[in-house]
Design a protein around this motif. Structure first.
Motif, PDB file in Angstrom:
ATOM      1  N   ILE A 141     -46.473 -22.242  17.736  1.00  0.00           N
ATOM      2  CA  ILE A 141     -46.517 -23.656  17.325  1.00  0.00           C
ATOM      3  C   ILE A 141     -47.235 -24.503  18.375  1.00  0.00           C
ATOM      4  O   ILE A 141     -48.039 -25.377  18.054  1.00  0.00           O
ATOM      5  CB  ILE A 141     -45.087 -24.164  17.028  1.00  0.00           C
ATOM      6  CG1 ILE A 141     -44.620 -23.516  15.721  1.00  0.00           C
ATOM      7  CG2 ILE A 141     -45.048 -25.688  16.922  1.00  0.00           C
ATOM      8  CD1 ILE A 141     -43.181 -23.784  15.349  1.00  0.00           C
ATOM      9  N   ARG A 185     -50.588 -26.696  17.887  1.00  0.00           N
ATOM     10  CA  ARG A 185     -50.697 -28.111  18.264  1.00  0.00           C
ATOM     11  C   ARG A 185     -51.951 -28.335  19.096  1.00  0.00           C
ATOM     12  O   ARG A 185     -52.732 -29.253  18.863  1.00  0.00           O
ATOM     13  CB  ARG A 185     -49.467 -28.543  19.077  1.00  0.00           C
ATOM     14  CG  ARG A 185     -49.498 -30.005  19.496  1.00  0.00           C
ATOM     15  CD  ARG A 185     -48.434 -30.351  20.523  1.00  0.00           C
ATOM     16  NE  ARG A 185     -48.732 -29.868  21.859  1.00  0.00           N
ATOM     17  CZ  ARG A 185     -49.613 -30.410  22.686  1.00  0.00           C
ATOM     18  NH1 ARG A 185     -50.301 -31.470  22.306  1.00  0.00           N
ATOM     19  NH2 ARG A 185     -49.831 -29.897  23.892  1.00  0.00           N
ATOM     20  N   PRO A 232     -49.318 -27.321   8.905  1.00  0.00           N
ATOM     21  CA  PRO A 232     -48.866 -26.072   8.267  1.00  0.00           C
ATOM     22  C   PRO A 232     -49.925 -25.482   7.346  1.00  0.00           C
ATOM     23  O   PRO A 232     -50.187 -24.291   7.358  1.00  0.00           O
ATOM     24  CB  PRO A 232     -47.635 -26.502   7.471  1.00  0.00           C
ATOM     25  CG  PRO A 232     -47.138 -27.711   8.181  1.00  0.00           C
ATOM     26  CD  PRO A 232     -48.345 -28.403   8.713  1.00  0.00           C
ATOM     27  N   TRP A 286     -44.336 -21.769   8.703  1.00  0.00           N
ATOM     28  CA  TRP A 286     -45.358 -22.747   8.275  1.00  0.00           C
ATOM     29  C   TRP A 286     -45.178 -23.082   6.805  1.00  0.00           C
ATOM     30  O   TRP A 286     -45.331 -24.213   6.370  1.00  0.00           O
ATOM     31  CB  TRP A 286     -46.777 -22.211   8.530  1.00  0.00           C
ATOM     32  CG  TRP A 286     -47.146 -22.117   9.972  1.00  0.00           C
ATOM     33  CD1 TRP A 286     -47.580 -21.012  10.633  1.00  0.00           C
ATOM     34  CD2 TRP A 286     -47.150 -23.178  10.953  1.00  0.00           C
ATOM     35  NE1 TRP A 286     -47.843 -21.300  11.958  1.00  0.00           N
ATOM     36  CE2 TRP A 286     -47.588 -22.620  12.177  1.00  0.00           C
ATOM     37  CE3 TRP A 286     -46.818 -24.536  10.923  1.00  0.00           C
ATOM     38  CZ2 TRP A 286     -47.710 -23.380  13.354  1.00  0.00           C
ATOM     39  CZ3 TRP A 286     -46.938 -25.279  12.087  1.00  0.00           C
ATOM     40  CH2 TRP A 286     -47.370 -24.705  13.269  1.00  0.00           C
ATOM     41  N   TYR A 294     -42.303 -25.472   6.519  1.00  0.00           N
ATOM     42  CA  TYR A 294     -42.704 -26.828   6.906  1.00  0.00           C
ATOM     43  C   TYR A 294     -43.542 -27.470   5.795  1.00  0.00           C
ATOM     44  O   TYR A 294     -43.398 -28.648   5.481  1.00  0.00           O
ATOM     45  CB  TYR A 294     -43.526 -26.799   8.198  1.00  0.00           C
ATOM     46  CG  TYR A 294     -42.710 -26.629   9.462  1.00  0.00           C
ATOM     47  CD1 TYR A 294     -41.398 -27.077   9.554  1.00  0.00           C
ATOM     48  CD2 TYR A 294     -43.277 -26.042  10.589  1.00  0.00           C
ATOM     49  CE1 TYR A 294     -40.662 -26.923  10.718  1.00  0.00           C
ATOM     50  CE2 TYR A 294     -42.552 -25.879  11.764  1.00  0.00           C
ATOM     51  CZ  TYR A 294     -41.240 -26.329  11.819  1.00  0.00           C
ATOM     52  OH  TYR A 294     -40.527 -26.176  12.969  1.00  0.00           O
ATOM     53  N   ILE A 337     -44.030 -32.097  13.288  1.00  0.00           N
ATOM     54  CA  ILE A 337     -43.738 -30.729  13.714  1.00  0.00           C
ATOM     55  C   ILE A 337     -43.157 -30.711  15.114  1.00  0.00           C
ATOM     56  O   ILE A 337     -42.155 -30.041  15.373  1.00  0.00           O
ATOM     57  CB  ILE A 337     -45.017 -29.865  13.633  1.00  0.00           C
ATOM     58  CG1 ILE A 337     -45.350 -29.648  12.158  1.00  0.00           C
ATOM     59  CG2 ILE A 337     -44.823 -28.517  14.320  1.00  0.00           C
ATOM     60  CD1 ILE A 337     -46.733 -29.223  11.901  1.00  0.00           C
ATOM     61  N   GLN A 392     -39.367 -29.282  17.309  1.00  0.00           N
ATOM     62  CA  GLN A 392     -39.402 -28.183  18.274  1.00  0.00           C
ATOM     63  C   GLN A 392     -38.493 -28.420  19.474  1.00  0.00           C
ATOM     64  O   GLN A 392     -38.356 -29.544  19.941  1.00  0.00           O
ATOM     65  CB  GLN A 392     -40.831 -27.976  18.799  1.00  0.00           C
ATOM     66  CG  GLN A 392     -41.864 -27.755  17.715  1.00  0.00           C
ATOM     67  CD  GLN A 392     -41.422 -26.749  16.688  1.00  0.00           C
ATOM     68  OE1 GLN A 392     -40.962 -25.659  17.048  1.00  0.00           O
ATOM     69  NE2 GLN A 392     -41.534 -27.114  15.416  1.00  0.00           N
ATOM     70  N   SER A 402     -37.216 -22.499  16.173  1.00  0.00           N
ATOM     71  CA  SER A 402     -37.619 -23.681  15.421  1.00  0.00           C
ATOM     72  C   SER A 402     -36.578 -24.036  14.363  1.00  0.00           C
ATOM     73  O   SER A 402     -35.910 -23.176  13.820  1.00  0.00           O
ATOM     74  CB  SER A 402     -38.943 -23.390  14.743  1.00  0.00           C
ATOM     75  OG  SER A 402     -39.521 -24.560  14.368  1.00  0.00           O
TER      76      SER A 402
END
Ligand SMILES: Nc1ncnc2c1ncn2[C@@H]1O[C@@H]2COP(=O)(O)O[C@H]2[C@H]1O
Length: 923
Positions: free
Chosen positions: A819, A823, A856, A894, A897, A908, A912, A922
């Motif tokens: 993740i 990002r 996602p 994903w 999400y 997102i 976290q 997560s």
């Protein structure tokens, strides 16, 4: 007939029109179609092109007598009336029968493109819709609105005389926008008086209303409606209080839901809301089309709704027909070219391709001057004012002599200003392809045979200046050289002239493949995703820069220079024997190694520490016969040439790839697939340096901005070539860091070649080629050495795959790292898009806009199209099931999400645990 120039939205989503019209999605737009800024309802006579204006748009008109004037004719009445339901697009051949066979007939774009069953029936006067009227009696297709109560899509729609319209249709058939029963979805937390008024207003305008009370219910309803092709055209969300419903969130989620790019979303807000522009802008940015104030006054609400129906929903319906027009223009036998406001070609149809003997991607964006040999000053004076033209121009075909063509040129205005765009129509003897097929071919070229055909006004200067080139071209083309492939292409083109539309389309595809280079190199599978984000990402990763050249291009000539201020002599940071670092590095060959923690505790020098650990573990010092301090200095310099400001392509990514490389080498050794010492050393060096001096922008960006690197490497493998070149430049440029200095010549040459090959293998445009070759050798039952490949060749394939997998292994890392990498890459993409916008450059990945991008979705696409097959192939070879397990867990996350509408980076990241906290997972 009216011309309706309008702006095409710069998104393939327009083509589907799913949200707006509730119909089956139309095919996605081509790059040039996406960027085309004009829409024309055009009718082309064999001998004359006419055009007229719609509404506020002013277009010049050439009257029958050749004079010009303003066209605001009754033909405009035909622009937007009636029905076009793509679901009913069946009977094209019927319609072709109707429209052809007339001498000097009006060849309408509709006649050659998509045309509806219902329109055909109306046009021929048969069938119930013809006599009962499509919109007034309900005698049309099932579920269609009853017109006396329903919204008129055009002011003329309801009152038009049915018989008269049919006659007009017969004479000037047009592509008409869809006009379905409109459906509204109301998302109101509770049924209060405001909700009641909105419902009544909708009903007053004949909208079919569904009321839901929660986001979940809304999404489920939309999902079901999409599955049954009964889409909602209007969604009204109660945005008065965030306690009941989070309207911004709902709007954003709906926008990201498949088929809802064109759905009209309205937010009902408190009056006081209109004093807070932040809140309003947030709603609009989330995808809301308009915010309206709450009211209990039914008349007010009804008027507001009527305006929305007219100003938003109707244009969406009209937009959905644009694809049909482009399809029609594309298949027209006449050659049609349209230029943009700086006289570059922005549209060309298939006949143009044939005439110029060029592919569309070679034509689009070309300056007009490139395809005409003749002086164009009669059409455009220094690119300023543009003029009507009717005469002979010399057209330059690819690789062949120029030919004279009778061309009519019509300037058109787009938004009420002076004309800016030109439409070119070429008069082709015999009306089409037969002529084009007979154009001089290299061997038989009866040079000059066409020169006497027409009255000419060639520009002598331009012909003379080009004479030399043409003479040498003529020599070349008369050489007895013709590749078999050219013959095949010519034969197929001939077959295409006499076959059905479907067959022609297939042959087009075959021709397209045959014309490409690398016929025998495996290519990426067609991207079969309707998701624009995945298409954007995968397209940008897997295709070369040429794909972007057809997008709106920039006049930006600022050259971005690399980070050239650094010197190669950077003193290595003192490595502290920090026990925390040492402890962490003990884990450095494990797949769940925490690279972000290393980044933090080494104060952003992860490559130096991890690199030394890897060099030590794999005894690179001995292999290279080099002092540890030289390696340390080398790592420090390489690390210093990674840009700290890049969120993704920084030295932590390099360290991560090096760590994965170390893990893979170890695993290979445990499976008795040992790489020799030098292979291990070169693989680690390649991994450490594979992205050095990455500017945080893609190769396509560098090409689009004329960056010196793109110029240096001719737009080919720009970044990877630079990474490899600068690695050696730095290393050889300073004895203190030259890790190769003790190797003998042959060993150095071989090591250099391996490192370069591995770095170049990280280029994504050849991803499928590398993968397919790897699978064909290692996925085979036979031992690699029993195959034709030499041992060296198989080992190259293995090393390439090793670094490729290491390079993009982040989606197969434990979830919290996966993740964080997502990002970082998304942030880097966003920054590129921001800069492209700011510098008015072509936008390489328009979907990667921080305001709208769904992270996602981008990750799901990346895993599905790039990662999955590769990881399975690699796991099959190396046997590391943890790669597959992590990848699958991440993929499910994903998906989750995505379903939850957790889309933005902020959404997102809010879910976290802090990075570096391995134990937490997560939410
Ligand atoms: N998680 C990810 N999501 C989307 N793109 C990625 C991801 N990881 C890597 N990439 C892309 O894959 C590319 C591989 O080569 P580069 O390192 O040059 O640039 C990388 C990114 O553009």
């Amino acid at each position: 007939m009216g011309c309706s120039p309008s702006t095409l939205p710069n998104s393939s989503s327009t083509a589907g029109g799913a949200g707006g019209v509730g119909n089956a999605p139309l095919p996605p737009l081509d790059a040039n179609e996406k960027d085309g800024s004009l829409l024309f309802c055009i009718k082309l006579r064999r001998s004359r092109m006419r055009r007229c204006s719609c509404g506020a748009v002013t277009l010049q008109n050439q009257n029958g007598d050749g004079s010009t004037g303003s066209a605001t004719c009754g033909d405009n009445m035909m622009c937007n009336q009636g029905l076009l339901n793509p679901l009913q697009t069946k009977n094209e051949s019927d319609y072709e029968k109707l429209s052809t066979g007339k001498k000097d007939s009006i060849v309408t774009v509709a006649a050659l493109g998509n045309f509806t069953h219902s329109v055909v029936r109306r046009a021929t006067g048969t069938g119930s819709t013809g006599t009962s009227g499509t919109s007034s009696s309900g005698g049309g297709r099932p579920g269609h609105r009853k017109s006396s109560l329903a919204l008129a899509l055009t002011p003329e729609d309801d009152s038009m005389d049915v018989y008269q319209r049919n006659l007009m249709d017969l004479k000037y058939p047009t592509v008409l926008p869809p006009n379905p029963q409109l459906k509204a979805l109301l998302v109101f937390h509770k049924s209060d008086s405001i909700c009641e008024v909105v419902t009544l207003a909708c009903q007053r305008h004949q909208l079919d209303v569904t009321l839901v009370k929660s986001k979940e219910e809304a999404l489920e309803t939309l999902h079901k409606s999409y599955a049954t092709a009964q889409c909602y055209h209007l969604i009204i969300i109660d945005a008065r209080s965030t306690k009941g419903l989070d309207a911004e969130h709902i709007a954003r989620t709906i926008r990201h839901t498949h088929g809802h790019h064109l759905t009209t979303i309205i937010a009902v807000c408190k009056k006081s809301f209109f004093e807070k522009d932040d809140a309003l802008i947030a709603l609009l940015d989330a995808g809301v089309n308009r915010c309206i104030a709450e009211t209990t006054n039914l008349t007010l609400c009804s008027v507001e709704l009527k305006q929305i129906l007219h100003s938003i929903i109707r244009p969406h319906n009209v937009m959905s027909t644009q694809q049909a027009l482009y399809t029609a223009l594309h298949r027209l036998k006449e050659v049609v070219l349209i230029t943009d406001d700086v006289l570059r070609i922005q549209y060309a149809n298939r006949a143009t391709e044939r005439l110029l003997n060029m592919r569309l991607d070679e034509i689009i964006s070309k300056p007009l001057g490139d395809i005409f040999v003749s002086d164009l000053s009669t059409i455009s004076e220094q690119g300023k004012s543009i003029k009507e033209f009717d005469g002979i121009l010399m057209v330059r075909r690819k690789n062949q002599e120029s030919i004279p063509m009778h061309v009519r040129v019509v300037p058109v205005a787009c938004i009420g200003s002076a004309p800016t765009h030109l439409i070119f129509n070429f008069d082709i003897p015999g009306g089409g392809m037969d002529f084009i097929a007979t154009l001089p071919q290299p061997k038989e070229a009866p040079r000059g045979s066409l020169h006497s055909v027409r009255r000419c006004s060639f520009d002598v200067r331009s012909i003379a200046s080009d004479g030399l080139r043409r003479t040498s071209l003529a020599k070349l083309t008369s050489l007895p050289l013709e590749a078999p492939i050219t013959k095949i292409i010519n034969l197929l083109s001939q077959v295409q002239e006499n076959c059905s539309a479907d067959e022609a389309r297939l042959i087009d595809k075959v021709l397209d493949f045959l014309k490409r280079e690398g016929l025998y190199s495996p290519q990426m599978k067609e991207i079969r995703t309707d998701d624009p984000i995945a298409t954007d990402l995968i397209g940008a990763l897997l295709t070369g820069p040429s794909v972007y050249s057809s997008r709106r291009s920039s006049n930006d000539s600022i050259i971005r220079t690399g980070n050239s201020t650094r010197t190669a002599t950077i003193v290595p940071a003192k490595m502290k024997a920090n026990p925390i670092i040492m402890e962490l590095l003990e884990e450095s060959l494990k797949w769940d190694f925490d690279i972000f923690k290393l980044e933090e505790i080494t104060d952003y020098h992860p490559l130096l520490y991890l690199g030394m650990e890897m060099f030590r573990r794999f005894d690179v010092f001995a292999t290279l016969n080099i002092d540890e301090n030289v390696c340390k200095a080398w790592l420090a310099v390489i690390e210093a040439h990674y840009h700290k400001s890049n969120t993704y392509h920084n030295s932590t990514h390099a360290a991560d790839v090096m760590q994965a490389t170390g893990a893979f080498i170890t695993q290979l050794a445990s499976k008795d697939m040992v790489m020799d010492r030098m292979d291990e050393a070169t693989a680690l060096i390649a991994a450490a340096a594979h992205d050095v001096d990455h500017p945080g922008r893609s190769s396509a960006f560098l090409c689009n901005s004329n960056n010196p690197l793109a110029i240096l490497y001719n737009d080919l493998t720009v970044l990877e070539s630079h990474h490899a070149a600068i690695t050696f430049k730095l290393t050889l440029g300073d004895d203190k860091i030259n890790i190769f200095k003790n190797l003998d010549k042959e060993t150095y040459k071989s090591a250099r070649s391996t490192i370069i090959d591995m770095i170049l293998a990280t280029e994504m445009t050849r991803h499928f080629e590398h993968l397919a070759k790897f699978v064909s050798v290692f996925g085979n039952e036979m031992e690699p050495r029993e195959l034709v490949q030499s041992e060296e060749e198989t080992s190259i394939l293995m090393r390439r795959m090793l670094i490729k997998v290491a390079d993009v292994s982040n989606p197969a890392r434990p979830m919290q790292y996966c993740i964080e990498w997502a990002r970082r890459i998304a942030e880097e993409y966003f920054m590129q898009t921001d800069e492209e916008k700011q510098r008015h450059m072509p936008i390489v990945m328009p979907m990667f806009d921080r305001a709208t991008c769904s992270i996602p979705k981008s990750q799901i696409g990346f895993i599905e199209y790039i990662i999955q097959d590769m990881m399975h192939a690699w796991d099959g070879f190396i046997d590391m099931p943890e790669l597959i397990t992590c990848m699958q867990i991440n993929y499910s996350q994903w998906k989750k999400y995505d379903e939850q509408g957790v889309n933005t980076l902020a959404d997102i990241m809010a879910k976290q645990p802090p990075v570096g906290n391995k134990s937490s997972s997560s939410k």
